[in-house]
Write a protein that holds these residues in place. Structure first.
Motif, short mmCIF file in Angstrom:
data_model
loop_
_atom_site.label_atom_id
_atom_site.label_comp_id
_atom_site.label_asym_id
_atom_site.label_seq_id
_atom_site.Cartn_x
_atom_site.Cartn_y
_atom_site.Cartn_z
N GLU A 35 0.83 -1.21 0.00
CA GLU A 35 0.00 0.00 0.00
C GLU A 35 0.86 1.26 0.00
OE1 GLU A 35 -3.73 1.94 -0.23
OE2 GLU A 35 -3.09 -0.12 -0.63
N LEU A 36 1.94 1.26 0.76
CA LEU A 36 2.87 2.40 0.72
C LEU A 36 3.43 2.57 -0.69
CD1 LEU A 36 4.77 1.86 4.08
CD2 LEU A 36 3.52 3.94 3.44
N HIS A 37 3.83 1.47 -1.30
CA HIS A 37 4.35 1.52 -2.67
C HIS A 37 3.31 2.08 -3.63
CE1 HIS A 37 5.46 -0.73 -6.54
NE2 HIS A 37 6.24 0.32 -6.45
N ARG A 38 2.11 1.52 -3.59
CA ARG A 38 1.04 1.94 -4.50
C ARG A 38 0.74 3.43 -4.34
NH1 ARG A 38 -3.96 3.22 -4.77
NH2 ARG A 38 -4.49 2.94 -2.59
N ARG A 39 0.63 3.86 -3.09
CA ARG A 39 0.26 5.25 -2.84
C ARG A 39 1.35 6.25 -3.22
NH1 ARG A 39 -4.28 6.33 0.94
NH2 ARG A 39 -5.38 4.35 1.17
N CYS A 40 2.61 5.95 -2.94
CA CYS A 40 3.66 6.92 -3.28
C CYS A 40 3.86 6.99 -4.79
CB CYS A 40 4.97 6.65 -2.53
SG CYS A 40 5.94 5.24 -3.03
N VAL A 41 3.73 5.87 -5.49
CA VAL A 41 3.83 5.91 -6.95
C VAL A 41 2.65 6.68 -7.54
CG1 VAL A 41 3.77 4.48 -9.05
CG2 VAL A 41 5.25 3.83 -7.12
N ALA A 42 1.45 6.43 -7.05
CA ALA A 42 0.26 7.15 -7.55
C ALA A 42 0.36 8.64 -7.27
CB ALA A 42 -1.00 6.57 -6.91
N ALA A 43 0.93 9.00 -6.14
CA ALA A 43 1.04 10.43 -5.78
C ALA A 43 1.90 11.21 -6.76
CB ALA A 43 1.59 10.57 -4.36
N GLY A 65 -1.10 2.10 12.12
CA GLY A 65 -1.19 1.26 10.94
C GLY A 65 -2.49 1.33 10.19
N ALA A 66 -3.40 2.16 10.63
CA ALA A 66 -4.71 2.22 9.99
C ALA A 66 -4.83 3.34 8.96
CB ALA A 66 -5.80 2.38 11.05
N TYR A 67 -3.90 4.28 8.96
CA TYR A 67 -4.04 5.44 8.11
C TYR A 67 -2.82 5.67 7.25
CZ TYR A 67 -7.93 6.37 11.18
OH TYR A 67 -9.10 6.25 11.89
N TYR A 68 -3.08 5.93 5.98
CA TYR A 68 -2.03 6.26 5.02
C TYR A 68 -2.31 7.67 4.50
CZ TYR A 68 -1.24 1.21 4.71
OH TYR A 68 -0.97 -0.09 4.98
N PHE A 69 -1.27 8.44 4.32
CA PHE A 69 -1.39 9.78 3.75
C PHE A 69 -0.36 9.90 2.66
CE2 PHE A 69 -2.79 9.84 8.09
CZ PHE A 69 -3.99 10.56 8.03
N SER A 70 -0.74 10.52 1.55
CA SER A 70 0.20 10.67 0.45
C SER A 70 0.28 12.13 0.04
CB SER A 70 -0.20 9.79 -0.74
OG SER A 70 -1.51 10.08 -1.15
N GLY A 71 1.35 12.44 -0.69
CA GLY A 71 1.55 13.81 -1.16
C GLY A 71 2.55 13.81 -2.29
N ALA A 72 2.61 14.93 -2.98
CA ALA A 72 3.54 15.10 -4.10
C ALA A 72 4.22 16.44 -3.97
CB ALA A 72 2.79 15.02 -5.43
#
Length: 169
Positions: A35-43, A65-72
């Motif tokens: 999920e970290l991989h997917r989200r940082c690539v998508a960001a 472990g329940a929350y992911y946040f992404s940014g660019a």
């Protein structure tokens, strides 16, 4: 004593055994890593970088472990005014009430993977334990992992400051 240098052997994120080993070493589940991989690539696709053309995406996992946040990254014509992807993702987490971050992932369009800049390393230090993994993905989904203490040795953190309140005379 300084921490050991980071292991910068590139590993394909498609190599299940190596991903499993990475997850075990850094206290992540394979689902969290994925999920970290997917989200940082998508960001990366949301980056505003008309000047450098250097897209960066980041994702952070909260301590529970329940929350992911992404940014660019977001650039500005006045270069120092831009904001890095890591600080955008961390800022989103913090403003949503998550002050403890377990892991940070960063993706770029270059190879080998790029590490967070010095300012971001210090910003990450505010919200992550020194043992937190910083996972860096390249354009081909190969990755490198370093613990924050390896990227920011002899760091200065919030625990070094005096407690709030009146100062002794």
């Amino acid at each position: 004593m300084s921490p050991p240098p980071p292991s910068f052997t590139s590993i394909s994120s498609g190599d299940a055994a190596l991903v499993a080993s990475t997850c075990e070493e850094h206290g992540l589940t394979e689902a969290e890593f994925s999920e970290l991989h997917r989200r940082c690539v998508a960001a990366k696709s949301t980056a505003y970088c008309p000047y450098s053309q250097f897209r960066v995406g980041a994702a952070v996992l909260s301590a529970d472990g329940a929350y992911y946040f992404s940014g660019a990254n977001v650039e500005n014509a006045s270069y120092p005014v831009g904001t890095c992807a890591e600080r955008v993702a961390l800022g989103k987490a913090v403003t949503e009430g998550h002050r403890k971050i377990r892991a940070v992932a960063v993706a770029t369009d270059i190879a080998p993977p790029a590490s967070p800049c010095g300012m971001c390393r210090q910003f990450i230090r505010e919200f992550c334990d020194l043992k937190a993994p910083i996972i860096m993905f390249d354009k081909d989904d190969n990755y490198k992992v370093a613990r924050l203490e390896q990227l920011l040795p002899l760091s200065f953190g919030p625990e070094a400051l005096p407690p709030p309140g009146p100062r002794p005379s």
